[in-house]
Design a protein around this motif. Structure first.
Motif, short mmCIF file in Angstrom:
data_model
loop_
_atom_site.label_atom_id
_atom_site.label_comp_id
_atom_site.label_asym_id
_atom_site.label_seq_id
_atom_site.Cartn_x
_atom_site.Cartn_y
_atom_site.Cartn_z
N LEU A 103 -47.17 16.87 19.46
CA LEU A 103 -48.61 16.67 19.26
C LEU A 103 -49.16 15.61 20.22
CD1 LEU A 103 -48.68 16.45 15.36
CD2 LEU A 103 -48.76 18.48 16.81
N ILE A 104 -50.48 15.64 20.40
CA ILE A 104 -51.17 14.63 21.21
C ILE A 104 -51.62 13.49 20.29
CG2 ILE A 104 -53.25 14.20 22.59
CD1 ILE A 104 -53.15 17.20 23.39
N VAL A 105 -51.42 12.23 20.74
CA VAL A 105 -51.93 11.08 19.99
C VAL A 105 -53.28 10.67 20.59
CG1 VAL A 105 -51.52 8.72 19.27
CG2 VAL A 105 -49.59 10.31 19.46
N HIS A 106 -54.28 10.54 19.72
CA HIS A 106 -55.64 10.22 20.15
C HIS A 106 -55.95 8.75 19.89
CE1 HIS A 106 -55.51 14.54 19.66
NE2 HIS A 106 -56.64 14.66 20.34
N ILE A 107 -56.47 8.06 20.91
CA ILE A 107 -56.82 6.65 20.79
C ILE A 107 -58.31 6.47 21.09
CG2 ILE A 107 -54.49 5.85 21.37
CD1 ILE A 107 -55.42 5.37 24.23
N SER A 108 -58.86 5.33 20.62
CA SER A 108 -60.28 5.08 20.91
C SER A 108 -60.47 3.93 21.89
CB SER A 108 -61.05 4.79 19.61
OG SER A 108 -60.45 3.72 18.92
#
Ligand code: TXA
Ligand code: MG
Length: 335
Positions: free
Chosen positions: A59-64
């Motif tokens: 999976l892709i990890v999403h950051i802000s």
């Protein structure tokens, strides 16, 4: 489980669900993602269950915020920094050597992790109110990615805790995936950030064979997602390659009530069978934004066969081409 439909004013509720280990579908600028706390292996395992996704597909990890990347990766090479400066927040995913804090469920046992900083304000708000989020596209495994909250509901009702309705996605196809774990870097999946833009930013980028071609027997996929059948509608999709004239002649002779065409706007007046317009012939951005909802619409209307143009491969056309040939199981008719 009852699936809550939340408005963008209820993101705090969504963040609480994430912190408690639940699953929330969130809008992004590419497609809707099915998010869980990236550091919670059990919550992440539930994503695979809800989607029916093979456990070996990471999976892709999403950051802000860029700073969050330091908890996720072991190395952040100069080329990655340049790409982040230029294209984040936005539809670019980078694969980098992973830190040992990443649960195996996220990286499917690989030594790398995929990271992306989305530009969608609602996705960013959800991340900043909770934590980095592991999120694949929020469709049932194998079907077209969702570009609206309704698409997510059609696939995921009763399987996940909540959906944030952020309207329709802008880009419409999933992010560009580039690996920086190899040198030179390699494009694994084309998207809204083009190969041309990547090369302009960091020089040589290799186009992985699997972007344009089916994997050969026994060949190992650089990106595990590329080995699975993908984006496929229930209808049988066939791509046609040839002039506009030969395209019209071919499809107009197949008027049987069960066949539809994904056409260009310029062709509407000349078609003698049902059609779903994808945009103008060279307007790949519009085609990308409409492709997945057009495939879902063909199924909703009960068509058994769908014909579409084989797009060009320049710019965002490469992303449209890559999704279409997979949706068509690599069936192309040369006219
Ligand atoms: O735009 C997007 O990227 C959307 C939104 C939600 O952000 N997400 C998305 O995720 O498309 P998914 O899981 O549907 O696609 C991720 C792709 C898969 O093909 C997967 O195999 C690949 O990225 N991938 C993830 N981690 C990887 C890794 N460590 N090495 C190689 N490929 C990886
Ligand atoms: Mg997907």
């Amino acid at each position: 489980m009852k699936t809550l439909m939340l408005s963008v004013d209820e993101i705090e509720t969504a963040a609480r669900i994430i912190r408690e280990g639940g699953l929330v579908a969130m809008p992004t600028e590419t497609v809707y993602g099915l998010a869980a706390d990236a550091y919670n292996g059990k919550a992440v395992a539930n994503i695979f269950r809800a989607k029916g996704r093979p456990m070996d597909n990471p999976l892709i990890v999403h950051i802000s915020e860029l700073e969050q990347i330091y908890g996720l990766v072991r190395e952040f090479p100069d080329k990655a920094r340049r790409l982040a400066d230029r294209f984040w927040p936005g539809p670019l995913t980078m694969i980098l050597p992973k830190s040992d804090k990443i649960p195996d469920e996220v990286s499917a046992g690989l030594d790398t992790v995929a990271v992306r900083c989305p530009s969608d304000p609602n996705a960013r708000k959800l991340i900043s109110l909770s934590c980095p989020l592991a999120a694949p596209s929020a469709n049932l495994s194998g079907s077209p990615s969702p570009t609206s909250a309704q698409h997510v509901l059609n696939d995921m009702d009763g399987r996940i805790d909540a959906i944030i309705d952020g309207g329709e996605c802008d880009v419409g196809v999933e992010s560009t995936v580039i690996t920086l774990a190899t040198d030179p870097p390699r494009l694994l999946r084309p998207g809204g950030i083009t190969l041309e833009q990547l090369r302009e930013a960091i020089g040589e980028v290799i186009l992985d064979d699997a972007v344009l071609n089916p994997l050969k027997n026994g060949e190992k996929a650089a990106s595990p997602g590329m080995k699975y059948k993908h984006y496929a509608p229930k209808a049988e999709l066939t791509l046609l390659r040839g002039s506009e004239e030969s395209f019209l002649r071919y499809v107009n002779s197949r008027k049987d009530g069960k066949t539809a065409v994904l056409c260009y706007d310029e062709e509407i007046d000349d078609l003698r069978l049902p059609f779903i317009p994808l945009g103008r012939a060279k307007d790949y951005h519009v085609q990308a934004s409409r492709l997945f909802s057009a495939l879902r619409e063909a199924d909703d209307k009960g068509f058994e066969r769908v014909f579409a143009h084989c797009p060009g491969t320049e710019g965002v056309g490469l992303a449209v081409y890559n999704r279409m040939i997979r949706a068509a199981g690599f069936k192309i008719v040369e006219l």
